[in-house]
Design an enzyme around this catalytic site. Structure first.
Site, PDB file in Angstrom:
ATOM      1  N   LYS A  81      77.513 -28.696 -25.215  1.00  0.00           N
ATOM      2  CA  LYS A  81      78.592 -28.058 -24.463  1.00  0.00           C
ATOM      3  C   LYS A  81      78.651 -28.703 -23.079  1.00  0.00           C
ATOM      4  CE  LYS A  81      79.957 -23.284 -23.218  1.00  0.00           C
ATOM      5  NZ  LYS A  81      79.550 -21.857 -23.359  1.00  0.00           N
ATOM      6  N   SER A 156      83.004 -18.966 -25.617  1.00  0.00           N
ATOM      7  CA  SER A 156      83.503 -20.103 -24.887  1.00  0.00           C
ATOM      8  C   SER A 156      82.996 -21.439 -25.430  1.00  0.00           C
ATOM      9  CB  SER A 156      83.099 -19.986 -23.411  1.00  0.00           C
ATOM     10  OG  SER A 156      81.692 -20.062 -23.282  1.00  0.00           O
ATOM     11  N   SER A 180      79.148 -16.204 -26.011  1.00  0.00           N
ATOM     12  CA  SER A 180      79.776 -17.501 -26.250  1.00  0.00           C
ATOM     13  C   SER A 180      79.190 -18.387 -27.320  1.00  0.00           C
ATOM     14  CB  SER A 180      79.852 -18.292 -24.954  1.00  0.00           C
ATOM     15  OG  SER A 180      80.880 -17.778 -24.171  1.00  0.00           O
TER      16      SER A 180
HETATM   17  N1  GLN Z   1      83.839 -13.791 -23.062  1.00  0.00           N
HETATM   18  C1  GLN Z   1      82.834 -13.579 -22.057  1.00  0.00           C
HETATM   19  C2  GLN Z   1      83.350 -14.032 -20.720  1.00  0.00           C
HETATM   20  O1  GLN Z   1      84.406 -14.548 -20.701  1.00  0.00           O
HETATM   21  C3  GLN Z   1      81.550 -14.244 -22.420  1.00  0.00           C
HETATM   22  C4  GLN Z   1      81.510 -15.694 -22.174  1.00  0.00           C
HETATM   23  C5  GLN Z   1      80.151 -16.292 -22.391  1.00  0.00           C
HETATM   24  O2  GLN Z   1      79.303 -15.796 -23.133  1.00  0.00           O
HETATM   25  N2  GLN Z   1      79.922 -17.408 -21.734  1.00  0.00           N
HETATM   26  O3  GLN Z   1      82.742 -13.865 -19.725  1.00  0.00           O
END
Ligand code: GLN
Length: 484
Positions: A81, A156, A180
């Site tokens: 990532k 994400s 994510s």
């Molecule tokens: N959807 C959550 C956010 O937008 C989690 C994102 C994540 O785990 N990085 O903060």
């Protein structure tokens, strides 16, 4: 030896390379050929590091020829990532503000992958600074779900999930702050693991919310996920929140799950749960039962507060962590400011996207004097209650089984106009980040439309061994179809 080297698992590739049945370079070629073919549709990568990957693969082959000992990921193509630092390569976090920022060092997880003889093939797309649930918040491109390119891969870490599912790599890594890794794994039909907080060093992971962030793998089998964790996990003096615990070894497939106690949280089987998801998860629980596990209901009574708590704490930490991106030290800088203040304002104004700005505003507000007690301090107290819910539940059960997401993969644009609807899709995963425990998503079936659905297994802190054992038995009993 199978003709298609991308059909091998990570463990299979490493074995074949060690035995000399396949060269790391041939393995890399097979994957890069697939990247050429599928990337125009999927757009999982922000950077493909072809030349470096080739040099790394040749070095592995050379090491083998000269009789050197090969690491546990010998020749395994791995994607990262793009919030993980890979020395000499751009790290953008899918944000304009980091465009042009070249990493000066390797993240600890990345250094360990290299030391294990993995071949890093590139950096994958994400929601900007890992803020989002669909990868639609990337400043640069949108990544398609390999099962249906009209749908999101989840977020994400959507690029890493799509890349592993589509066999553009054998393993990939993401970060999980509130979800994510797990929902993208569910949406793309792969295994995704969020390890216990502190089991994997965060050194070299661009910080989003430091008390919640964890690095973890995507893989096409539980064995590969466990193998990946065994390589990157374990103590690191460079991260003061890193535990002294070592990750468990890769377990064999157990003959049954007799004696395993599985809990179903009452609060997760709610009215908003999609019927197809519920059916698949209940079917998966029946598989666990069939293997000898005992199943009972458990209660996690503070679940209803998890999203509110997370969306105060995570933005608060983010507003502080992202203060460093001011145009002075990293990446993009506005070129025509009148003075220093305006340099900051214009750089941050043009560099950050709307969701990141929303988080910074929310967090700054929650931390401001006058509101700190009402929001941030209170959210921390409720976080402790959520963590205690799990502690109490784990007195009665070894694992918790539940859905990973409330719905099957959704279409592009379906939730982008309503941030709250997007936030609500994190309902089943955020509690594990708040509690810091281990949790994984496993593919558990396909919807009528042929879309992957995910089962989430949650273990206590440092309970990865129990999680892997159950997951391996489940996977052997209920194999999941690979993408064609
Ligand atoms: N959807 C959550 C956010 O937008 C989690 C994102 C994540 O785990 N990085 O903060």
């Amino acid at each position: 030896m199978t003709a298609d080297l991308t059909a091998l698992s990570a463990a299979g590739i490493a074995g074949a390379v060690r035995r000399g049945e396949a060269s790391a370079e041939a393995v890399l070629d097979a994957h890069l050929t697939r990247v050429e073919r599928l990337e125009p549709t999927l757009r999982a990568f922000l950077t493909v590091t072809r030349d470096r990957a080739r040099a790394a693969a040749r070095a592995v082959d050379e090491k083998r020829r000269s009789g050197g000992p090969l690491g546990p990921l010998a020749g395994v193509p791995v994607a990262l990532k793009d919030n993980l630092q890979l020395e000499g390569v751009e790290t953008t976090c899918a944000s304009k503000i980091l465009k042009g920022h070249v990493a000066a060092y390797d993240a600890t997880a990345v250094a360990r992958l290299k030391a294990a003889d993995a071949v890093i093939v590139g950096k994958t797309n994400l929601d900007e600074f890992a803020m989002g649930s669909s990868t639609e918040n990337s400043a640069f491109q949108r990544t398609a779900n390999p099962w249906d390119p009209a749908r999101v891969p989840g977020g994400s870490s959507g690029g890493s999930a799509a890349a592993a599912a589509a066999r553009l790599c054998a393993l990939s890594f993401g970060s999980d702050t509130g979800r994510s890794i797990r929902p993208p794994a569910a949406f793309c039909g792969v295994v995704g693991l969020k390890p216990t907080y502190g089991l994997v060093s965060r050194y070299g992971l661009v910080a989003f919310a430091s008390s919640l962030d964890q690095i973890g793998p995507f893989a096409r089998s539980v064995e590969d996920a466990a193998l990946a964790l065994s390589v990157v996990g374990g103590h690191d003096p460079m991260d003061s929140t890193c535990a002294s615990a070592a990750p468990p070894p890769v377990p064999p497939i157990p003959p049954d799950l007799k004696g395993l106690r599985v809990g179903l949280p009452r609060e997760y089987f709610i009215s908003g749960l999609d019927p197809e998801v519920e059916k698949a998860v209940r079917g998966a629980v029946d598989v666990l039962k069939g293997l000898g596990a005992s199943v009972r209901e458990v209660s996690l009574p503070h679940t209803q507060y998890a999203i509110a708590v997370y969306y105060i704490l995570a933005p608060s930490e983010a507003s502080s962590n992202l203060a460093r991106f001011d145009g002075i030290r990293y990446g993009f800088r506005d070129r025509s400011p009148r003075g220093l203040e305006e340099l900051y304002e214009r750089t941050r104004g043009a560099g950050f996207g709307p969701e990141v700005k929303r988080r910074i505003m929310l967090g700054t507000y929650a931390l401001s004097s006058g509101y700190y007690d009402a929001y941030y301090a209170k959210a921390r107290r409720v976080r402790a209650l959520i963590a205690r819910d799990f502690e109490l539940a784990f007195r009665d059960v070894d694992l918790i089984a539940c859905p990973t997401t409330p719905t099957p993969p959704f279409r592009f644009g379906e939730k982008t106009d309503d941030p709250v609807a997007m936030y609500l899709s994190d309902v089943f995963t955020i509690p594990s980040n708040l509690a810091g425990n281990a949790s994984a998503s496993l593919p558990c079936g396909l919807s009528a439309a042929g879309l992957p659905l995910g089962l989430q297994l949650v273990a206590d802190r440092f309970g990865e061994a129990a999680l892997f054992k159950a997951a391996r038995a489940f996977e052997a009993a209920r194999p999941f179809p690979a993408l064609p």
